[in-house]
Design an enzyme around this catalytic site. Sequence first.
Site, PDB file in Angstrom:
ATOM      1  N   TRP A 156      17.313   1.034  38.108  1.00 59.85           N
ATOM      2  CA  TRP A 156      18.158  -0.267  37.422  1.00 59.85           C
ATOM      3  C   TRP A 156      17.779  -1.348  37.376  1.00 59.85           C
ATOM      4  O   TRP A 156      17.433  -1.970  38.605  1.00 59.85           O
ATOM      5  CB  TRP A 156      20.312  -0.392  37.821  1.00 59.85           C
ATOM      6  CG  TRP A 156      20.485   0.729  37.544  1.00 59.85           C
ATOM      7  CD1 TRP A 156      21.200   1.233  36.478  1.00 59.85           C
ATOM      8  CD2 TRP A 156      20.832   2.204  37.986  1.00 59.85           C
ATOM      9  NE1 TRP A 156      22.347   1.828  36.281  1.00 59.85           N
ATOM     10  CE2 TRP A 156      21.949   2.787  37.219  1.00 59.85           C
ATOM     11  CE3 TRP A 156      19.940   2.802  39.426  1.00 59.85           C
ATOM     12  CZ2 TRP A 156      21.858   4.253  37.631  1.00 59.85           C
ATOM     13  CZ3 TRP A 156      20.510   4.354  39.619  1.00 59.85           C
ATOM     14  CH2 TRP A 156      21.657   4.493  38.917  1.00 59.85           C
ATOM     15  N   HIS A 173      25.350  -2.277  35.986  1.00 60.84           N
ATOM     16  CA  HIS A 173      26.735  -0.942  34.959  1.00 60.84           C
ATOM     17  C   HIS A 173      28.066  -1.738  35.500  1.00 60.84           C
ATOM     18  O   HIS A 173      28.213  -2.227  36.491  1.00 60.84           O
ATOM     19  CB  HIS A 173      25.806   0.460  35.434  1.00 60.84           C
ATOM     20  CG  HIS A 173      25.062   0.713  37.012  1.00 60.84           C
ATOM     21  ND1 HIS A 173      25.235   1.726  37.044  1.00 60.84           N
ATOM     22  CD2 HIS A 173      25.654  -0.406  38.369  1.00 60.84           C
ATOM     23  CE1 HIS A 173      25.078   2.275  38.458  1.00 60.84           C
ATOM     24  NE2 HIS A 173      25.814   0.759  39.173  1.00 60.84           N
ATOM     25  N   ARG A 199      20.767  -6.491  32.600  1.00 58.35           N
ATOM     26  CA  ARG A 199      18.914  -6.585  32.917  1.00 58.35           C
ATOM     27  C   ARG A 199      18.510  -6.670  33.298  1.00 58.35           C
ATOM     28  O   ARG A 199      18.239  -7.402  31.862  1.00 58.35           O
ATOM     29  CB  ARG A 199      18.946  -4.739  32.789  1.00 58.35           C
ATOM     30  CG  ARG A 199      20.322  -2.960  32.550  1.00 58.35           C
ATOM     31  CD  ARG A 199      20.174  -2.305  33.557  1.00 58.35           C
ATOM     32  NE  ARG A 199      20.939  -1.215  33.455  1.00 58.35           N
ATOM     33  CZ  ARG A 199      21.070  -0.132  33.249  1.00 58.35           C
ATOM     34  NH1 ARG A 199      19.846   0.532  33.013  1.00 58.35           N
ATOM     35  NH2 ARG A 199      21.946   0.465  33.287  1.00 58.35           N
ATOM     36  N   GLN A 213      28.907  -2.105  28.754  1.00 54.61           N
ATOM     37  CA  GLN A 213      29.493  -0.593  29.026  1.00 54.61           C
ATOM     38  C   GLN A 213      30.673  -0.133  28.873  1.00 54.61           C
ATOM     39  O   GLN A 213      31.601  -1.464  29.307  1.00 54.61           O
ATOM     40  CB  GLN A 213      28.444   0.069  30.241  1.00 54.61           C
ATOM     41  CG  GLN A 213      27.195  -0.249  30.312  1.00 54.61           C
ATOM     42  CD  GLN A 213      26.668   0.634  31.659  1.00 54.61           C
ATOM     43  OE1 GLN A 213      27.149   0.626  32.421  1.00 54.61           O
ATOM     44  NE2 GLN A 213      25.356   0.857  31.152  1.00 54.61           N
ATOM     45  N   VAL A 256      26.093  11.559  40.705  1.00 61.03           N
ATOM     46  CA  VAL A 256      27.066  12.901  40.342  1.00 61.03           C
ATOM     47  C   VAL A 256      26.483  13.935  41.129  1.00 61.03           C
ATOM     48  O   VAL A 256      25.137  14.124  40.594  1.00 61.03           O
ATOM     49  CB  VAL A 256      27.632  12.184  38.622  1.00 61.03           C
ATOM     50  CG1 VAL A 256      28.460  11.229  37.857  1.00 61.03           C
ATOM     51  CG2 VAL A 256      25.926  12.047  38.020  1.00 61.03           C
ATOM     52  N   ALA A 310      32.583  11.174  35.591  1.00 57.37           N
ATOM     53  CA  ALA A 310      32.383   9.863  35.167  1.00 57.37           C
ATOM     54  C   ALA A 310      31.764   9.597  34.135  1.00 57.37           C
ATOM     55  O   ALA A 310      30.697  10.798  33.946  1.00 57.37           O
ATOM     56  CB  ALA A 310      32.301   8.815  36.378  1.00 57.37           C
TER      57      ALA A 310
END
Length: 368
Positions: A156, A173, A199, A213, A256, A310
Amino acid sequence: MSGILSDLSRDALSALAQVTDEAGLAGWHREMLGRKGSLTEALKGLAELDADARRARGRELNALKQELEVAFESRQAAIQSELLDSRLLAESIDVSLPGRKPAVGSLHPITSMIREVSEIFAHLGFQTVEGPEVELAEYSFDMLNIPKDHPARDVWDTIFIDTDQVEITLRPHTSPMQVRTMLQQEPPVRVVVPGRTYRYEAQDATHEWHFHQIEGLAIDRAITMTDLKGTLAEFARQMFGAERKVRFRCDFFPFVEPGVDMSIDCPFCGGRGCRTCKNSGWIELLGAGMVHPNVLANVGYDADAYTGWAFGMGVERLVMLKYNVQDIRQFYGNDLRYSVAVRPGTALTLFLRTIDCGGGVARRSLEE
Ligand code: PHE
Protein backbone atom coordinates in the site's frame (compact mmCIF):
# COMPACT_ATOMS: atom_id res chain seq x y z
CA MET A 1 -51.40 81.55 -49.54
CA SER A 2 -48.55 82.97 -51.57
CA GLY A 3 -46.34 80.71 -53.64
CA ILE A 4 -43.31 80.78 -51.30
CA LEU A 5 -45.44 79.98 -48.27
CA SER A 6 -47.28 77.14 -49.93
CA ASP A 7 -43.87 75.68 -51.02
CA LEU A 8 -42.72 76.03 -47.46
CA SER A 9 -45.84 74.34 -46.20
CA ARG A 10 -45.56 71.47 -48.70
CA ASP A 11 -41.86 70.88 -48.00
CA ALA A 12 -42.37 71.03 -44.25
CA LEU A 13 -45.28 68.59 -44.29
CA SER A 14 -43.51 66.11 -46.55
CA ALA A 15 -40.37 66.29 -44.37
CA LEU A 16 -42.57 65.64 -41.33
CA ALA A 17 -44.04 62.57 -42.98
CA GLN A 18 -40.50 61.12 -43.33
CA VAL A 19 -39.74 61.52 -39.64
CA THR A 20 -39.89 58.21 -37.75
CA ASP A 21 -38.52 58.82 -34.26
CA GLU A 22 -38.26 61.29 -31.40
CA ALA A 23 -34.90 62.67 -32.49
CA GLY A 24 -36.24 63.29 -35.99
CA LEU A 25 -39.26 65.07 -34.54
CA ALA A 26 -37.10 67.37 -32.44
CA GLY A 27 -34.90 68.17 -35.44
CA TRP A 28 -37.89 68.95 -37.63
CA HIS A 29 -39.39 71.21 -34.95
CA ARG A 30 -36.13 73.10 -34.61
CA GLU A 31 -35.79 73.57 -38.37
CA MET A 32 -39.35 74.69 -39.02
CA LEU A 33 -40.68 76.32 -35.88
CA GLY A 34 -37.52 77.02 -33.88
CA ARG A 35 -35.93 80.40 -33.20
CA LYS A 36 -33.81 80.14 -36.32
CA GLY A 37 -36.35 78.05 -38.18
CA SER A 38 -37.83 78.70 -41.64
CA LEU A 39 -41.00 80.22 -40.30
CA THR A 40 -39.15 82.68 -38.05
CA GLU A 41 -37.02 83.68 -41.03
CA ALA A 42 -40.20 84.31 -43.04
CA LEU A 43 -41.63 86.40 -40.21
CA LYS A 44 -38.53 88.59 -40.26
CA GLY A 45 -39.32 89.54 -43.88
CA LEU A 46 -42.59 91.16 -42.68
CA ALA A 47 -40.79 94.34 -41.64
CA GLU A 48 -40.02 95.25 -45.24
CA LEU A 49 -43.68 95.17 -46.34
CA ASP A 50 -46.17 97.99 -46.19
CA ALA A 51 -48.96 97.89 -43.60
CA ASP A 52 -51.66 96.12 -45.66
CA ALA A 53 -49.40 93.57 -47.20
CA ARG A 54 -47.81 92.95 -43.79
CA ARG A 55 -51.19 92.27 -42.18
CA ALA A 56 -52.21 89.87 -44.96
CA ARG A 57 -48.83 88.07 -44.93
CA GLY A 58 -48.93 88.02 -41.09
CA ARG A 59 -52.26 86.20 -41.12
CA GLU A 60 -50.96 83.72 -43.64
CA LEU A 61 -47.86 83.05 -41.63
CA ASN A 62 -49.88 82.57 -38.45
CA ALA A 63 -52.17 80.15 -40.24
CA LEU A 64 -49.14 78.28 -41.55
CA LYS A 65 -47.58 78.19 -38.12
CA GLN A 66 -50.75 76.73 -36.66
CA GLU A 67 -51.03 74.21 -39.46
CA LEU A 68 -47.47 73.06 -38.89
CA GLU A 69 -47.95 72.86 -35.14
CA VAL A 70 -51.07 70.76 -35.48
CA ALA A 71 -49.30 68.53 -38.01
CA PHE A 72 -46.34 68.22 -35.63
CA GLU A 73 -48.51 67.20 -32.69
CA SER A 74 -50.38 64.60 -34.64
CA ARG A 75 -47.13 63.13 -36.09
CA GLN A 76 -45.66 63.14 -32.58
CA ALA A 77 -48.66 61.26 -31.20
CA ALA A 78 -48.46 58.74 -34.07
CA ILE A 79 -44.75 58.11 -33.54
CA GLN A 80 -45.16 57.72 -29.79
CA SER A 81 -47.91 55.20 -30.18
CA GLU A 82 -45.87 53.26 -32.77
CA LEU A 83 -42.92 53.16 -30.35
CA LEU A 84 -45.15 51.97 -27.55
CA ASP A 85 -46.65 49.27 -29.76
CA SER A 86 -43.27 47.92 -30.79
CA ARG A 87 -42.02 48.00 -27.19
CA LEU A 88 -45.06 46.11 -25.98
CA LEU A 89 -44.54 43.56 -28.72
CA ALA A 90 -40.88 43.08 -27.84
CA GLU A 91 -41.54 42.77 -24.13
CA SER A 92 -44.52 40.52 -24.34
CA ILE A 93 -44.39 37.06 -22.72
CA ASP A 94 -45.60 34.17 -24.79
CA VAL A 95 -47.27 32.04 -22.17
CA SER A 96 -47.74 29.22 -24.65
CA LEU A 97 -43.95 28.61 -24.92
CA PRO A 98 -42.65 25.49 -23.17
CA GLY A 99 -41.00 26.18 -19.80
CA ARG A 100 -37.23 26.32 -19.33
CA LYS A 101 -35.81 23.16 -17.77
CA PRO A 102 -34.03 23.87 -14.50
CA ALA A 103 -30.57 22.32 -14.23
CA VAL A 104 -31.18 19.85 -11.40
CA GLY A 105 -27.87 17.99 -11.65
CA SER A 106 -27.42 14.27 -11.23
CA LEU A 107 -25.58 11.82 -9.03
CA HIS A 108 -21.91 11.28 -9.59
CA PRO A 109 -21.34 7.78 -11.01
CA ILE A 110 -19.31 6.86 -7.92
CA THR A 111 -22.15 7.84 -5.56
CA SER A 112 -24.58 5.99 -7.74
CA MET A 113 -22.43 2.84 -7.78
CA ILE A 114 -21.88 2.92 -4.01
CA ARG A 115 -25.65 3.04 -3.52
CA GLU A 116 -26.17 0.23 -5.99
CA VAL A 117 -23.62 -2.02 -4.28
CA SER A 118 -24.93 -1.13 -0.80
CA GLU A 119 -28.42 -1.98 -1.94
CA ILE A 120 -27.44 -5.40 -3.27
CA PHE A 121 -25.66 -6.20 0.00
CA ALA A 122 -28.56 -4.79 2.02
CA HIS A 123 -30.76 -7.48 0.49
CA LEU A 124 -28.14 -10.02 1.54
CA GLY A 125 -28.33 -8.80 5.14
CA PHE A 126 -25.42 -6.33 5.26
CA GLN A 127 -25.47 -2.97 6.98
CA THR A 128 -23.69 0.03 5.40
CA VAL A 129 -21.29 1.89 7.69
CA GLU A 130 -18.73 4.61 7.08
CA GLY A 131 -15.49 5.59 8.77
CA PRO A 132 -12.69 8.17 8.84
CA GLU A 133 -10.44 8.83 5.86
CA VAL A 134 -7.66 10.10 8.10
CA GLU A 135 -6.81 6.93 9.95
CA LEU A 136 -4.38 5.72 12.59
CA ALA A 137 -1.64 3.56 11.06
CA GLU A 138 -2.48 1.19 13.90
CA TYR A 139 -5.84 0.48 12.22
CA SER A 140 -4.60 0.81 8.64
CA PHE A 141 -1.85 -1.73 9.29
CA ASP A 142 -0.89 -3.03 12.75
CA MET A 143 -4.29 -4.36 13.81
CA LEU A 144 -4.64 -5.90 10.35
CA ASN A 145 -1.66 -8.14 10.95
CA ILE A 146 0.78 -5.87 9.12
CA PRO A 147 3.43 -4.98 11.74
CA LYS A 148 5.73 -1.96 11.51
CA ASP A 149 8.63 -2.39 9.13
CA HIS A 150 7.04 -5.49 7.65
CA PRO A 151 7.57 -5.56 3.86
CA ALA A 152 3.83 -6.23 3.35
CA ARG A 153 3.26 -2.53 4.13
CA ASP A 154 4.96 -1.64 0.86
CA VAL A 155 1.98 -3.06 -1.05
CA TRP A 156 0.00 0.00 0.00
CA ASP A 157 1.82 3.12 -1.21
CA THR A 158 0.59 5.07 1.74
CA ILE A 159 0.38 8.82 2.26
CA PHE A 160 1.33 9.62 5.84
CA ILE A 161 0.39 12.69 7.85
CA ASP A 162 3.35 14.53 9.35
CA THR A 163 3.13 14.10 13.13
CA ASP A 164 5.65 13.38 15.87
CA GLN A 165 3.38 11.47 18.20
CA VAL A 166 1.28 8.80 16.50
CA GLU A 167 1.57 7.42 13.00
CA ILE A 168 -1.38 8.70 10.95
CA THR A 169 -2.29 7.79 7.38
CA LEU A 170 -4.72 8.85 4.73
CA ARG A 171 -6.25 5.40 4.70
CA PRO A 172 -4.81 3.38 1.82
CA HIS A 173 -7.76 0.96 1.93
CA THR A 174 -11.10 0.64 3.70
CA SER A 175 -9.88 -2.41 5.67
CA PRO A 176 -9.23 -0.41 8.89
CA MET A 177 -13.02 -0.28 9.14
CA GLN A 178 -12.95 -4.04 9.71
CA VAL A 179 -11.06 -3.28 12.90
CA ARG A 180 -13.24 -0.35 13.98
CA THR A 181 -16.43 -2.30 13.36
CA MET A 182 -15.28 -5.32 15.33
CA LEU A 183 -14.01 -3.16 18.19
CA GLN A 184 -17.46 -1.59 18.44
CA GLN A 185 -19.69 -4.61 18.23
CA GLU A 186 -19.86 -8.26 19.13
CA PRO A 187 -20.52 -10.91 16.47
CA PRO A 188 -22.51 -11.51 14.38
CA VAL A 189 -21.18 -8.81 12.05
CA ARG A 190 -22.33 -8.12 8.53
CA VAL A 191 -21.25 -4.77 7.11
CA VAL A 192 -20.21 -3.11 3.90
CA VAL A 193 -18.07 0.02 4.09
CA PRO A 194 -17.90 2.41 1.15
CA GLY A 195 -15.42 5.27 1.27
CA ARG A 196 -12.51 7.25 -0.12
CA THR A 197 -9.02 5.80 -0.07
CA TYR A 198 -5.64 7.33 -0.91
CA ARG A 199 -2.35 6.09 -2.31
CA TYR A 200 0.93 7.72 -3.25
CA GLU A 201 0.60 6.80 -6.88
CA ALA A 202 1.42 8.18 -10.34
CA GLN A 203 -1.82 8.88 -12.24
CA ASP A 204 -2.68 7.26 -15.54
CA ALA A 205 -5.79 5.88 -17.25
CA THR A 206 -6.27 3.23 -14.57
CA HIS A 207 -4.61 4.76 -11.48
CA GLU A 208 -5.63 7.69 -9.32
CA TRP A 209 -4.00 8.91 -6.14
CA HIS A 210 -7.43 8.94 -4.54
CA PHE A 211 -10.23 6.54 -5.30
CA HIS A 212 -13.01 4.60 -3.57
CA GLN A 213 -13.32 1.14 -2.13
CA ILE A 214 -16.09 -0.92 -0.66
CA GLU A 215 -15.11 -3.25 2.13
CA GLY A 216 -17.22 -6.18 3.24
CA LEU A 217 -17.04 -8.10 6.49
CA ALA A 218 -19.05 -11.04 7.82
CA ILE A 219 -18.27 -12.65 11.19
CA ASP A 220 -20.32 -15.34 12.89
CA ARG A 221 -20.16 -18.86 14.21
CA ALA A 222 -19.33 -21.47 11.57
CA ILE A 223 -18.84 -19.11 8.66
CA THR A 224 -16.84 -20.80 5.92
CA MET A 225 -15.24 -20.12 2.58
CA THR A 226 -18.45 -21.40 0.98
CA ASP A 227 -20.33 -18.41 2.39
CA LEU A 228 -17.72 -16.08 0.96
CA LYS A 229 -17.95 -17.65 -2.50
CA GLY A 230 -21.74 -17.83 -2.51
CA THR A 231 -22.25 -14.24 -1.36
CA LEU A 232 -19.73 -12.71 -3.73
CA ALA A 233 -20.95 -14.79 -6.69
CA GLU A 234 -24.49 -13.58 -5.99
CA PHE A 235 -23.25 -10.00 -5.85
CA ALA A 236 -21.39 -10.39 -9.17
CA ARG A 237 -24.50 -11.79 -10.85
CA GLN A 238 -26.77 -9.02 -9.58
CA MET A 239 -24.27 -6.40 -10.67
CA PHE A 240 -23.05 -7.82 -13.98
CA GLY A 241 -25.76 -10.19 -15.15
CA ALA A 242 -27.27 -13.50 -14.05
CA GLU A 243 -25.14 -15.46 -16.53
CA ARG A 244 -21.83 -14.32 -14.96
CA LYS A 245 -19.30 -16.96 -13.99
CA VAL A 246 -16.90 -16.28 -11.13
CA ARG A 247 -13.39 -17.55 -10.58
CA PHE A 248 -11.44 -17.59 -7.30
CA ARG A 249 -7.67 -17.83 -7.20
CA CYS A 250 -5.17 -17.78 -4.37
CA ASP A 251 -3.85 -14.36 -3.40
CA PHE A 252 -2.08 -12.89 -0.40
CA PHE A 253 -3.30 -10.24 2.01
CA PRO A 254 -1.83 -10.27 5.54
CA PHE A 255 -5.26 -9.92 7.20
CA VAL A 256 -6.87 -12.97 5.59
CA GLU A 257 -5.97 -16.65 5.47
CA PRO A 258 -6.55 -18.11 2.98
CA GLY A 259 -6.66 -15.09 0.66
CA VAL A 260 -8.22 -15.05 -2.78
CA ASP A 261 -8.92 -12.79 -5.69
CA MET A 262 -12.22 -13.05 -7.50
CA SER A 263 -12.69 -12.56 -11.22
CA ILE A 264 -15.80 -12.61 -13.38
CA ASP A 265 -15.93 -13.85 -16.96
CA CYS A 266 -15.64 -10.77 -19.15
CA PRO A 267 -19.10 -9.18 -19.58
CA PHE A 268 -17.95 -7.58 -22.87
CA CYS A 269 -16.96 -10.73 -24.75
CA GLY A 270 -18.60 -13.40 -22.60
CA GLY A 271 -15.19 -14.89 -21.85
CA ARG A 272 -14.03 -15.35 -25.44
CA GLY A 273 -11.33 -12.71 -25.06
CA CYS A 274 -11.26 -9.01 -25.98
CA ARG A 275 -9.32 -5.82 -25.33
CA THR A 276 -11.04 -5.08 -22.03
CA CYS A 277 -10.11 -8.46 -20.52
CA LYS A 278 -6.73 -8.42 -22.28
CA ASN A 279 -7.77 -11.58 -24.12
CA SER A 280 -7.85 -13.58 -20.92
CA GLY A 281 -11.63 -13.88 -20.79
CA TRP A 282 -11.56 -12.89 -17.07
CA ILE A 283 -11.69 -9.60 -15.22
CA GLU A 284 -10.40 -9.30 -11.67
CA LEU A 285 -12.95 -7.69 -9.41
CA LEU A 286 -11.82 -7.85 -5.81
CA GLY A 287 -9.58 -9.28 -3.11
CA ALA A 288 -11.06 -11.37 -0.32
CA GLY A 289 -10.41 -14.13 2.17
CA MET A 290 -11.14 -15.65 5.56
CA VAL A 291 -10.38 -13.16 8.32
CA HIS A 292 -6.99 -14.01 9.83
CA PRO A 293 -7.19 -15.39 13.41
CA ASN A 294 -4.61 -12.79 14.44
CA VAL A 295 -7.00 -10.01 13.40
CA LEU A 296 -9.86 -11.63 15.34
CA ALA A 297 -7.58 -11.85 18.36
CA ASN A 298 -6.44 -8.23 17.95
CA VAL A 299 -10.01 -6.97 18.32
CA GLY A 300 -10.74 -9.30 21.22
CA TYR A 301 -12.92 -11.83 19.42
CA ASP A 302 -12.68 -15.48 20.37
CA ALA A 303 -10.94 -16.91 17.30
CA ASP A 304 -11.96 -20.45 18.30
CA ALA A 305 -15.66 -19.58 18.39
CA TYR A 306 -15.90 -17.20 15.45
CA THR A 307 -14.81 -17.19 11.85
CA GLY A 308 -15.53 -14.77 9.06
CA TRP A 309 -14.63 -13.42 5.69
CA ALA A 310 -13.82 -10.04 4.22
CA PHE A 311 -13.49 -8.48 0.81
CA GLY A 312 -12.38 -5.19 -0.68
CA MET A 313 -13.09 -3.82 -4.13
CA GLY A 314 -12.49 -0.64 -6.12
CA VAL A 315 -15.60 1.39 -6.91
CA GLU A 316 -14.10 3.25 -9.90
CA ARG A 317 -13.21 -0.09 -11.43
CA LEU A 318 -16.81 -1.29 -11.06
CA VAL A 319 -18.16 1.82 -12.79
CA MET A 320 -15.53 1.60 -15.54
CA LEU A 321 -16.49 -2.01 -16.19
CA LYS A 322 -20.21 -1.57 -16.01
CA TYR A 323 -20.42 1.64 -18.03
CA ASN A 324 -17.40 1.24 -20.25
CA VAL A 325 -15.45 4.24 -18.92
CA GLN A 326 -11.98 4.29 -20.43
CA ASP A 327 -10.07 6.68 -18.19
CA ILE A 328 -10.26 6.80 -14.38
CA ARG A 329 -9.18 10.47 -14.39
CA GLN A 330 -12.55 11.45 -15.86
CA PHE A 331 -14.19 10.78 -12.49
CA TYR A 332 -12.53 13.84 -10.96
CA GLY A 333 -12.18 16.00 -14.09
CA ASN A 334 -15.11 18.24 -13.07
CA ASP A 335 -16.50 18.06 -16.58
CA LEU A 336 -20.26 18.34 -16.20
CA ARG A 337 -20.78 16.65 -19.56
CA TYR A 338 -19.20 13.59 -18.00
CA SER A 339 -22.61 12.35 -16.92
CA VAL A 340 -23.63 11.96 -20.54
CA ALA A 341 -20.17 10.94 -21.73
CA VAL A 342 -20.77 7.63 -19.99
CA ARG A 343 -22.39 5.47 -22.67
CA PRO A 344 -25.77 7.15 -23.34
CA GLY A 345 -28.02 4.10 -23.11
CA THR A 346 -26.66 2.96 -19.80
CA ALA A 347 -25.94 6.42 -18.48
CA LEU A 348 -29.66 6.94 -18.24
CA THR A 349 -30.15 4.03 -15.88
CA LEU A 350 -27.06 5.11 -14.05
CA PHE A 351 -28.28 8.61 -13.40
CA LEU A 352 -31.94 7.97 -12.95
CA ARG A 353 -31.20 5.35 -10.38
CA THR A 354 -31.44 7.35 -7.21
CA ILE A 355 -33.08 4.75 -5.00
CA ASP A 356 -31.55 5.27 -1.61
CA CYS A 357 -30.47 2.23 0.28
CA GLY A 358 -31.73 4.01 3.42
CA GLY A 359 -34.88 1.89 3.60
CA GLY A 360 -33.11 -1.39 4.00
CA VAL A 361 -29.91 -0.23 5.59
CA ALA A 362 -29.10 1.71 8.68
CA ARG A 363 -26.31 4.06 7.67
CA ARG A 364 -24.32 5.06 10.65
CA SER A 365 -20.95 6.55 11.18
CA LEU A 366 -18.33 4.76 13.22
CA GLU A 367 -16.10 7.80 13.50
CA GLU A 368 -14.64 8.28 16.93
N1 PHE B 1 -7.69 -4.06 1.46
C1 PHE B 1 -7.24 -4.86 0.33
C2 PHE B 1 -6.63 -3.92 -0.72
O1 PHE B 1 -6.81 -2.74 -0.64
C3 PHE B 1 -8.39 -5.64 -0.28
C4 PHE B 1 -8.91 -6.72 0.63
C5 PHE B 1 -9.88 -6.43 1.55
C6 PHE B 1 -8.42 -8.02 0.52
C7 PHE B 1 -10.39 -7.43 2.37
C8 PHE B 1 -8.92 -9.01 1.34
C9 PHE B 1 -9.89 -8.72 2.25
O2 PHE B 1 -5.95 -4.36 -1.60
